[in-house]
Scaffold this motif. Structure first.
Motif, short mmCIF file in Angstrom:
data_model
loop_
_atom_site.label_atom_id
_atom_site.label_comp_id
_atom_site.label_asym_id
_atom_site.label_seq_id
_atom_site.Cartn_x
_atom_site.Cartn_y
_atom_site.Cartn_z
N ILE A 241 -45.94 -30.82 -8.85
CA ILE A 241 -44.92 -31.85 -9.06
C ILE A 241 -44.47 -31.86 -10.52
O ILE A 241 -43.28 -32.04 -10.81
CB ILE A 241 -45.47 -33.23 -8.63
N ALA A 242 -45.40 -31.66 -11.44
CA ALA A 242 -45.04 -31.61 -12.86
C ALA A 242 -44.06 -30.46 -13.12
O ALA A 242 -43.14 -30.59 -13.94
CB ALA A 242 -46.30 -31.44 -13.72
N ALA A 243 -44.26 -29.33 -12.43
CA ALA A 243 -43.35 -28.19 -12.58
C ALA A 243 -41.95 -28.55 -12.08
O ALA A 243 -40.95 -28.11 -12.66
CB ALA A 243 -43.90 -26.98 -11.83
N VAL A 244 -41.89 -29.34 -11.01
CA VAL A 244 -40.59 -29.79 -10.49
C VAL A 244 -39.93 -30.74 -11.49
O VAL A 244 -38.73 -30.64 -11.78
CB VAL A 244 -40.76 -30.49 -9.12
N ILE A 245 -40.71 -31.66 -12.04
CA ILE A 245 -40.17 -32.66 -12.98
C ILE A 245 -39.53 -31.97 -14.18
O ILE A 245 -38.48 -32.41 -14.68
CB ILE A 245 -41.29 -33.62 -13.43
N LYS A 246 -40.13 -30.88 -14.65
CA LYS A 246 -39.61 -30.17 -15.82
C LYS A 246 -38.23 -29.57 -15.58
O LYS A 246 -37.52 -29.23 -16.54
CB LYS A 246 -40.59 -29.07 -16.22
N GLN A 247 -37.84 -29.43 -14.32
CA GLN A 247 -36.54 -28.86 -14.01
C GLN A 247 -35.40 -29.87 -14.12
O GLN A 247 -34.24 -29.51 -13.96
CB GLN A 247 -36.56 -28.28 -12.59
N TYR A 248 -35.74 -31.14 -14.39
CA TYR A 248 -34.73 -32.19 -14.36
C TYR A 248 -34.62 -32.90 -15.71
O TYR A 248 -35.62 -33.07 -16.43
CB TYR A 248 -35.06 -33.23 -13.28
N HIS A 249 -33.40 -33.30 -16.03
CA HIS A 249 -33.15 -34.18 -17.17
C HIS A 249 -32.96 -35.58 -16.62
O HIS A 249 -32.17 -35.79 -15.68
CB HIS A 249 -31.91 -33.74 -17.94
N ILE A 250 -33.66 -36.55 -17.17
CA ILE A 250 -33.60 -37.93 -16.66
C ILE A 250 -32.69 -38.75 -17.56
O ILE A 250 -32.95 -38.88 -18.76
CB ILE A 250 -35.01 -38.55 -16.62
N ALA A 251 -31.61 -39.28 -17.01
CA ALA A 251 -30.66 -40.11 -17.75
C ALA A 251 -30.84 -41.56 -17.33
O ALA A 251 -30.65 -41.90 -16.15
CB ALA A 251 -29.23 -39.64 -17.49
N LEU A 252 -31.23 -42.42 -18.26
CA LEU A 252 -31.45 -43.85 -17.99
C LEU A 252 -30.31 -44.67 -18.60
O LEU A 252 -29.62 -44.20 -19.51
CB LEU A 252 -32.79 -44.28 -18.58
N PRO A 253 -30.11 -45.92 -18.12
CA PRO A 253 -29.05 -46.76 -18.69
C PRO A 253 -29.24 -46.94 -20.20
O PRO A 253 -30.35 -47.11 -20.68
CB PRO A 253 -29.22 -48.08 -17.95
N ALA A 254 -28.15 -46.90 -20.90
CA ALA A 254 -28.21 -47.08 -22.36
C ALA A 254 -28.80 -48.45 -22.69
O ALA A 254 -28.43 -49.46 -22.09
CB ALA A 254 -26.81 -46.95 -22.96
N GLY A 255 -29.73 -48.47 -23.64
CA GLY A 255 -30.34 -49.72 -24.08
C GLY A 255 -31.47 -50.23 -23.20
O GLY A 255 -32.04 -51.28 -23.48
N SER A 256 -31.80 -49.50 -22.12
CA SER A 256 -32.88 -49.95 -21.25
C SER A 256 -34.23 -49.65 -21.88
O SER A 256 -34.35 -48.77 -22.74
CB SER A 256 -32.79 -49.26 -19.88
N ASP A 257 -35.25 -50.40 -21.47
CA ASP A 257 -36.59 -50.17 -22.01
C ASP A 257 -37.50 -49.53 -20.97
O ASP A 257 -38.71 -49.68 -21.00
CB ASP A 257 -37.20 -51.50 -22.50
N PHE A 258 -36.91 -48.81 -20.03
CA PHE A 258 -37.70 -48.11 -19.03
C PHE A 258 -38.45 -46.93 -19.66
O PHE A 258 -37.94 -46.29 -20.58
CB PHE A 258 -36.82 -47.58 -17.90
#
Length: 269
Positions: A241-258
């Motif tokens: 699963i970690a290998a799959v995660i590395k294939q993606y860029h995660i875009a979060l809402p600007a200013g969020s604290d996630f």
């Protein structure tokens, strides 16, 4: 020479037949490239799938399917695979939380089954044990038998016990909870395979016999094998699963604290 070349170039540019020939050639090349690059998807129906479909029909309808009914079911299976794959190619699963959840669980089930199969490989498991040996420490461990004494046996101790219960590889803490402090204290003074004198416990008088004692240390491969298989499978799933995660860029809402990263995502597996 240059003049002659220009002369023929002008004729080709002005000649309608030349235009048709060039256009046809380009169209043929493009068509050939398209079909050579387009892959043909194969839907395979295996004998085991046919057998399972026949069993499912029999279980659901109460009798085996006819040849016509089974043929219809196999057609449905093939069409379902084709159209579901096409739907995924078109991204139709996006925006459907139920479908996404189902696909995620299907993938987790798939990688978990692979991990369990890998965990049966003794060579892989032993290599994992050597790498993570420090994880498998154990406290002082006892193997012993005990016998609840009758009032007559308390007054007249005997050297053999007709009935006894035995425990294998039990920690000191577990023995304290099960048999009390006096029992644990008596263990140190006993020679192997020798019955103790009567010991008072909250549950009545007992006699104990030590079969084996292991000083605190690292579990052997055999002792740790069950836990090793569990840990190996868990780590194998997480690495995939970690290998799959590395294939993606995660875009979060600007200013969020996630906080969304590999560690937090694996915590949700």
């Amino acid at each position: 020479m240059l003049k002659k070349g220009n002369y023929w170039l002008k004729r080709v540019i002005k000649d309608p037949f030349s235009h048709f020939l060039i256009a046809g050639t380009l169209l043929f090349i493009c068509y050939s490239l398209y079909h050579s690059s387009a892959s043909v998807n194969t839907i395979s129906v295996t004998p085991s799938q046919v057998t399972q479909q026949r069993k499912d029909d029999t279980l659901y309808f109460g009798s085996p399917p006819s040849k016509k009914e089974l043929n219809k079911d196999i057609n449905h299976v093939v069409l379902k695979q084709m159209l579901s794959q096409q739907a995924l190619k078109l991204g139709l699963e996006k925006g459907d939380p139920n479908l996404n959840e189902m696909l995620m669980q299907r993938y987790l089930s798939y990688v978990s089954q692979l991990a369990k199969i890998n965990a049966t490989n003794t060579s892989l498991l032993h290599q994992y044990y050597l790498t993570h040996q420090a994880r498998y420490k154990h406290p002082d461990m006892y193997s012993l038998c005990y016998h609840f004494l009758t009032p007559q046996e308390v007054q007249h101790p005997i050297s053999t016990m007709d009935s006894q219960q035995c425990l294998t590889d039990v920690s000191k803490q577990a023995l304290l909870a099960k048999l009390g402090t006096k029992t644990v204290d008596a263990l140190a003074a006993l020679a192997p395979n020798q019955w103790s004198t009567p010991i008072d416990t909250p549950f009545g008088a007992i006699a104990i016999k030590v079969l084996d004692y292991q000083k605190a240390g690292v579990l052997s491969f055999k002792q740790a094998k069950q836990q090793l298989a569990h840990d190996f499978a868990r780590d194998d799933v997480n690495s995939k699963i970690a290998a799959v995660i590395k294939q993606y860029h995660i875009a979060l809402p600007a200013g969020s604290d996630f906080t969304v990263n590999t560690k937090t995502l694996l915590n949700n597996v």
